[in-house]
Design an enzyme around this catalytic site. Sequence first.
Site, PDB file in Angstrom:
ATOM      1  N   ASP A  45       0.843  -1.205   0.000  1.00 42.84           N
ATOM      2  CA  ASP A  45       0.000   0.000   0.000  1.00 42.84           C
ATOM      3  C   ASP A  45       0.875   1.250   0.000  1.00 42.84           C
ATOM      4  O   ASP A  45       0.365   2.374  -0.014  1.00 42.84           O
ATOM      5  CB  ASP A  45      -1.019  -0.014   1.149  1.00 42.84           C
ATOM      6  CG  ASP A  45      -0.378  -0.097   2.524  1.00 42.84           C
ATOM      7  OD1 ASP A  45       0.864  -0.223   2.610  1.00 42.84           O
ATOM      8  OD2 ASP A  45      -1.129  -0.045   3.523  1.00 42.84           O
ATOM      9  N   SER A  46       2.216   1.056  -0.022  1.00 44.71           N
ATOM     10  CA  SER A  46       3.125   2.174  -0.288  1.00 44.71           C
ATOM     11  C   SER A  46       2.811   2.799  -1.641  1.00 44.71           C
ATOM     12  O   SER A  46       3.296   3.887  -1.947  1.00 44.71           O
ATOM     13  CB  SER A  46       4.582   1.701  -0.262  1.00 44.71           C
ATOM     14  OG  SER A  46       4.762   0.572  -1.088  1.00 44.71           O
ATOM     15  N   ASP A  84      -0.970  -6.072   0.007  1.00 45.26           N
ATOM     16  CA  ASP A  84      -1.312  -5.460   1.294  1.00 45.26           C
ATOM     17  C   ASP A  84      -2.817  -5.293   1.468  1.00 45.26           C
ATOM     18  O   ASP A  84      -3.522  -4.887   0.528  1.00 45.26           O
ATOM     19  CB  ASP A  84      -0.677  -4.058   1.373  1.00 45.26           C
ATOM     20  CG  ASP A  84       0.630  -4.050   2.139  1.00 45.26           C
ATOM     21  OD1 ASP A  84       0.838  -4.957   2.975  1.00 45.26           O
ATOM     22  OD2 ASP A  84       1.440  -3.145   1.895  1.00 45.26           O
ATOM     23  N   LYS A 113      -0.989  -9.385   3.012  1.00 47.06           N
ATOM     24  CA  LYS A 113      -0.128  -8.975   4.126  1.00 47.06           C
ATOM     25  C   LYS A 113      -0.923  -7.993   4.976  1.00 47.06           C
ATOM     26  O   LYS A 113      -1.672  -7.177   4.427  1.00 47.06           O
ATOM     27  CB  LYS A 113       1.157  -8.309   3.621  1.00 47.06           C
ATOM     28  CG  LYS A 113       2.016  -7.737   4.744  1.00 47.06           C
ATOM     29  CD  LYS A 113       3.414  -7.346   4.275  1.00 47.06           C
ATOM     30  CE  LYS A 113       3.558  -5.992   3.659  1.00 47.06           C
ATOM     31  NZ  LYS A 113       3.139  -4.861   4.524  1.00 47.06           N
ATOM     32  N   GLU A 115      -0.770  -5.482   8.743  1.00 46.45           N
ATOM     33  CA  GLU A 115       0.067  -4.877   9.779  1.00 46.45           C
ATOM     34  C   GLU A 115      -0.539  -5.122  11.152  1.00 46.45           C
ATOM     35  O   GLU A 115      -1.766  -5.061  11.308  1.00 46.45           O
ATOM     36  CB  GLU A 115       0.172  -3.362   9.539  1.00 46.45           C
ATOM     37  CG  GLU A 115       0.804  -3.004   8.208  1.00 46.45           C
ATOM     38  CD  GLU A 115       0.895  -1.499   7.970  1.00 46.45           C
ATOM     39  OE1 GLU A 115       0.530  -0.718   8.871  1.00 46.45           O
ATOM     40  OE2 GLU A 115       1.336  -1.121   6.869  1.00 46.45           O
ATOM     41  N   GLU A 181       9.899  -3.942  10.011  1.00 49.47           N
ATOM     42  CA  GLU A 181      10.265  -2.625   9.461  1.00 49.47           C
ATOM     43  C   GLU A 181      10.788  -1.719  10.579  1.00 49.47           C
ATOM     44  O   GLU A 181      10.129  -1.545  11.615  1.00 49.47           O
ATOM     45  CB  GLU A 181       9.045  -1.993   8.773  1.00 49.47           C
ATOM     46  CG  GLU A 181       9.366  -0.629   8.171  1.00 49.47           C
ATOM     47  CD  GLU A 181       8.336  -0.117   7.169  1.00 49.47           C
ATOM     48  OE1 GLU A 181       7.351  -0.833   6.887  1.00 49.47           O
ATOM     49  OE2 GLU A 181       8.527   0.998   6.667  1.00 49.47           O
TER      50      GLU A 181
HETATM   51  O1  KIV Z   1       3.650  -1.081   1.525  1.00 47.35           O
HETATM   52  C1  KIV Z   1       4.825  -1.466   1.451  1.00 47.35           C
HETATM   53  O2  KIV Z   1       5.546  -1.231   0.480  1.00 47.35           O
HETATM   54  C2  KIV Z   1       5.363  -2.227   2.583  1.00 47.35           C
HETATM   55  C3  KIV Z   1       6.848  -2.400   2.625  1.00 47.35           C
HETATM   56  C4  KIV Z   1       7.461  -1.152   3.124  1.00 47.35           C
HETATM   57  C5  KIV Z   1       7.225  -3.576   3.422  1.00 47.35           C
HETATM   58  O3  KIV Z   1       4.639  -2.637   3.429  1.00 47.35           O
END
Ligand code: KIV
Length: 285
Positions: A45-46, A84, A113, A115, A181
């Site tokens: 989600d970056s 994500d 994924k 968090e 992270e």
């Molecule tokens: O969203 C993302 O790119 C991430 C990485 C920083 C691990 O979660």
Amino acid sequence: MRTSLSKLAHRKSTGGDPIVMVTAYDYTSAKLVERSAVDVILVGDSLGNVILGHDSTLPVTVEAMIHHASSVVRGTSSVPVVVDLPFVAMATEDDAVRAATGIMAETGAQSVKLEGGAHMVPLISRLVQAGIPVMGHLGFTPQSVNTLGLKVQGKDEAAAVRLLTDALAIQKAGVWGMVLELVPTELAEAIGSRLDVPTIGIGGGPGCDGQVQVWQDLLGLDEDFTPRHARHFGSLGAAARNALDAYAAEVQARTFPAEQNVSHLDPEVLSRALARVPAADPDAE
Ligand code: KIV
């Protein structure tokens, strides 16, 4: 045939090579990863930051994740793809299950994924029971930037205990691996040594079982910004700027397009076509 995530995770117990993960957000980039030595793609989600230009990951929608992840899956056939679960999907457990199910069904990805630590155990168990592989993410978790601040986590005794406890809890709930992270190297190593599943570091030091980097950071696409945990392994920002300037110069000099870039029409066909269409009357309204 895609490499299975369990096979990748297995490398930890068999003393195999570190796992190499990179983010990607589109078809063309995914095709490049597929032809590289990278093991696994994260559609992070970056993308909220590096693709959409927001100052955090919070505005990213489930639809945006599906849109980008689908293109990444279409660009790959052997590399597994992890997607994500965005912030907006995490309001309730039911929301998260619905989003994860949609992401898996609509994109063809291999894992989601999410968090968070021990409080995510019921959700992780539910997803795993539903047949959805889950990767965890501990330490600095960008969706909690407003409570954590953008800084290294686990720096005092209590915080280190919390991180260790969280890692063990989400492993027990069934994650196949976890991102660490912005975690001090010594702590990341200690966490990894107490886990069976692999740790993938980003600012977690070389003792992790693998590393993940953001596409734009590692390729040097954003010339204005290099996070401390990243390194430019290429200068694609400069290369792209040089290519754009070369293109502009050739258009301005009328040397592009060149002969090999164009097609031709038989002059007789052109003159017959022109004769059939009267020229525009300059006095007409
Ligand atoms: O969203 C993302 O790119 C991430 C990485 C920083 C691990 O979660």
